[in-house]
Motif scaffolding. Structure first.
Motif, PDB file in Angstrom:
ATOM      1  N   HIS A 192       0.861  -1.181   0.000  1.00 38.01           N
ATOM      2  CA  HIS A 192       0.000   0.000   0.000  1.00 38.01           C
ATOM      3  C   HIS A 192       0.896   1.230   0.000  1.00 38.01           C
ATOM      4  O   HIS A 192       1.611   1.484   0.975  1.00 38.01           O
ATOM      5  CB  HIS A 192      -0.915   0.017   1.227  1.00 38.01           C
ATOM      6  CG  HIS A 192      -1.742   1.258   1.312  1.00 38.01           C
ATOM      7  ND1 HIS A 192      -2.822   1.483   0.482  1.00 38.01           N
ATOM      8  CD2 HIS A 192      -1.630   2.349   2.098  1.00 38.01           C
ATOM      9  CE1 HIS A 192      -3.345   2.662   0.770  1.00 38.01           C
ATOM     10  NE2 HIS A 192      -2.641   3.204   1.739  1.00 38.01           N
ATOM     11  N   ARG A 193       0.901   1.967  -1.111  1.00 37.03           N
ATOM     12  CA  ARG A 193       1.729   3.166  -1.256  1.00 37.03           C
ATOM     13  C   ARG A 193       3.170   2.903  -0.837  1.00 37.03           C
ATOM     14  O   ARG A 193       3.726   3.614  -0.004  1.00 37.03           O
ATOM     15  CB  ARG A 193       1.148   4.310  -0.447  1.00 37.03           C
ATOM     16  CG  ARG A 193      -0.159   4.807  -0.972  1.00 37.03           C
ATOM     17  CD  ARG A 193      -0.545   6.089  -0.325  1.00 37.03           C
ATOM     18  NE  ARG A 193      -1.838   6.504  -0.814  1.00 37.03           N
ATOM     19  CZ  ARG A 193      -2.540   7.450  -0.288  1.00 37.03           C
ATOM     20  NH1 ARG A 193      -2.094   8.106   0.758  1.00 37.03           N
ATOM     21  NH2 ARG A 193      -3.702   7.770  -0.797  1.00 37.03           N
ATOM     22  N   MET A 228      -7.157  -4.328   5.708  1.00 35.44           N
ATOM     23  CA  MET A 228      -8.478  -4.858   6.078  1.00 35.44           C
ATOM     24  C   MET A 228      -9.442  -4.787   4.898  1.00 35.44           C
ATOM     25  O   MET A 228     -10.247  -5.697   4.702  1.00 35.44           O
ATOM     26  CB  MET A 228      -9.038  -4.111   7.288  1.00 35.44           C
ATOM     27  CG  MET A 228      -8.246  -4.352   8.563  1.00 35.44           C
ATOM     28  SD  MET A 228      -8.004  -6.105   8.976  1.00 35.44           S
ATOM     29  CE  MET A 228      -9.666  -6.582   9.361  1.00 35.44           C
ATOM     30  N   ALA A 229      -9.362  -3.730   4.104  1.00 37.33           N
ATOM     31  CA  ALA A 229     -10.236  -3.610   2.939  1.00 37.33           C
ATOM     32  C   ALA A 229      -9.921  -4.692   1.910  1.00 37.33           C
ATOM     33  O   ALA A 229     -10.817  -5.323   1.357  1.00 37.33           O
ATOM     34  CB  ALA A 229     -10.091  -2.219   2.317  1.00 37.33           C
ATOM     35  N   ARG A 230      -8.640  -4.926   1.668  1.00 44.48           N
ATOM     36  CA  ARG A 230      -8.245  -5.888   0.647  1.00 44.48           C
ATOM     37  C   ARG A 230      -8.422  -7.337   1.102  1.00 44.48           C
ATOM     38  O   ARG A 230      -8.902  -8.173   0.364  1.00 44.48           O
ATOM     39  CB  ARG A 230      -6.801  -5.657   0.231  1.00 44.48           C
ATOM     40  CG  ARG A 230      -6.433  -6.546  -0.941  1.00 44.48           C
ATOM     41  CD  ARG A 230      -5.304  -6.053  -1.819  1.00 44.48           C
ATOM     42  NE  ARG A 230      -5.225  -4.642  -1.995  1.00 44.48           N
ATOM     43  CZ  ARG A 230      -4.080  -3.984  -2.078  1.00 44.48           C
ATOM     44  NH1 ARG A 230      -2.939  -4.614  -1.996  1.00 44.48           N
ATOM     45  NH2 ARG A 230      -4.063  -2.688  -2.261  1.00 44.48           N
ATOM     46  N   GLY A 265     -12.358  -7.230   3.284  1.00 47.09           N
ATOM     47  CA  GLY A 265     -13.485  -6.551   2.660  1.00 47.09           C
ATOM     48  C   GLY A 265     -14.130  -5.471   3.500  1.00 47.09           C
ATOM     49  O   GLY A 265     -15.280  -5.123   3.277  1.00 47.09           O
ATOM     50  N   TRP A 266     -13.434  -4.896   4.471  1.00 42.79           N
ATOM     51  CA  TRP A 266     -13.996  -3.793   5.242  1.00 42.79           C
ATOM     52  C   TRP A 266     -12.917  -2.802   5.630  1.00 42.79           C
ATOM     53  O   TRP A 266     -11.750  -3.126   5.684  1.00 42.79           O
ATOM     54  CB  TRP A 266     -14.776  -4.284   6.452  1.00 42.79           C
ATOM     55  CG  TRP A 266     -14.001  -5.114   7.432  1.00 42.79           C
ATOM     56  CD1 TRP A 266     -13.644  -6.422   7.298  1.00 42.79           C
ATOM     57  CD2 TRP A 266     -13.480  -4.692   8.689  1.00 42.79           C
ATOM     58  NE1 TRP A 266     -12.941  -6.833   8.384  1.00 42.79           N
ATOM     59  CE2 TRP A 266     -12.832  -5.801   9.268  1.00 42.79           C
ATOM     60  CE3 TRP A 266     -13.503  -3.495   9.389  1.00 42.79           C
ATOM     61  CZ2 TRP A 266     -12.205  -5.739  10.499  1.00 42.79           C
ATOM     62  CZ3 TRP A 266     -12.885  -3.435  10.630  1.00 42.79           C
ATOM     63  CH2 TRP A 266     -12.254  -4.557  11.171  1.00 42.79           C
ATOM     64  N   ARG A 267     -13.325  -1.554   5.911  1.00 45.53           N
ATOM     65  CA  ARG A 267     -12.368  -0.477   6.128  1.00 45.53           C
ATOM     66  C   ARG A 267     -12.454   0.151   7.511  1.00 45.53           C
ATOM     67  O   ARG A 267     -11.575   0.883   7.915  1.00 45.53           O
ATOM     68  CB  ARG A 267     -12.561   0.587   5.050  1.00 45.53           C
ATOM     69  CG  ARG A 267     -11.482   1.638   5.056  1.00 45.53           C
ATOM     70  CD  ARG A 267     -11.515   2.432   3.763  1.00 45.53           C
ATOM     71  NE  ARG A 267     -10.634   3.568   3.844  1.00 45.53           N
ATOM     72  CZ  ARG A 267      -9.338   3.524   3.554  1.00 45.53           C
ATOM     73  NH1 ARG A 267      -8.784   2.404   3.173  1.00 45.53           N
ATOM     74  NH2 ARG A 267      -8.610   4.604   3.646  1.00 45.53           N
TER      75      ARG A 267
END
Length: 176
Positions: free
Chosen positions: A41-42, A81-83, A86-88
């Motif tokens: 991530h970045r 968590m999003a990847r 599936g939640w942020r």
């Protein structure tokens, strides 16, 4: 699996008297970090970790390779968590009661860790740990130690992650 105490790398002696690690050390790099459970991530490599009981559906803490800013680690943890799940929302685990007060996002710490694969590929032992990876906290001077920024998941118990606490004299400093 992690340990809060400094870790000493266990060695055994070969037939010629040369010591070698019982487990294989791994240093994450761009080429294999993502294949080993890290999310990019970045330009940060982040992964979620469980506590010693390993019975949680979601991570109790996050590790980011290198010493990073606290805000960047929070963003990377949310991206993980999003990847992966599936939640942020970092404040609650899915299904938790939103009326329950969750402590503010904990501070991140700068520390060091060693990634170990059991057993060392040349010295298999056929035990239950075969072909498993683990990360253990280690002094920065330990061979194979890499800089890590660690952050407890806000919904996890303070003791669940076992992240070194700079206020308790652990070999760590608070991330800014």
């Amino acid at each position: 699996m992690t340990s809060t105490a400094p870790y000493e790398i266990e060695t055994s002696e070969g037939d010629d008297g040369t010591p070698h690690p019982v487990e294989q050390l791994w240093t994450p790099c761009a080429d294999d970090a993502a294949d080993s459970g890290f999310v990019a991530h970045r330009d940060l490599y982040v992964t979620g970790i469980d506590d010693a009981t390993e019975d949680h559906l979601y991570p109790v803490a996050f590790l980011v390779i290198g010493h990073q800013r606290w805000a960047d680690v929070i963003e990377a943890a949310a991206a993980y968590m999003a990847r992966i799940h599936g939640w942020r929302n970092l404040h609650l685990y899915p299904g938790d009661d939103p009326s329950v007060l969750i402590p503010r996002i904990p501070r991140a710490v700068h520390t060091h860790g060693v990634f170990l694969r059991h057993p060392h590929p040349d010295h298999g032992c056929a035990c239950e740990w075969d072909d498993t990876w683990r990360m253990v906290w280690a002094p920065g001077t330990e061979p194979g130690a890499v800089p890590i920024t660690a952050l407890r998941h806000p919904a996890a118990l303070v003791t669940a992650a076992g992240i070194p606490n700079p206020d308790d004299g652990a070999p760590a400093t608070w991330a800014k």
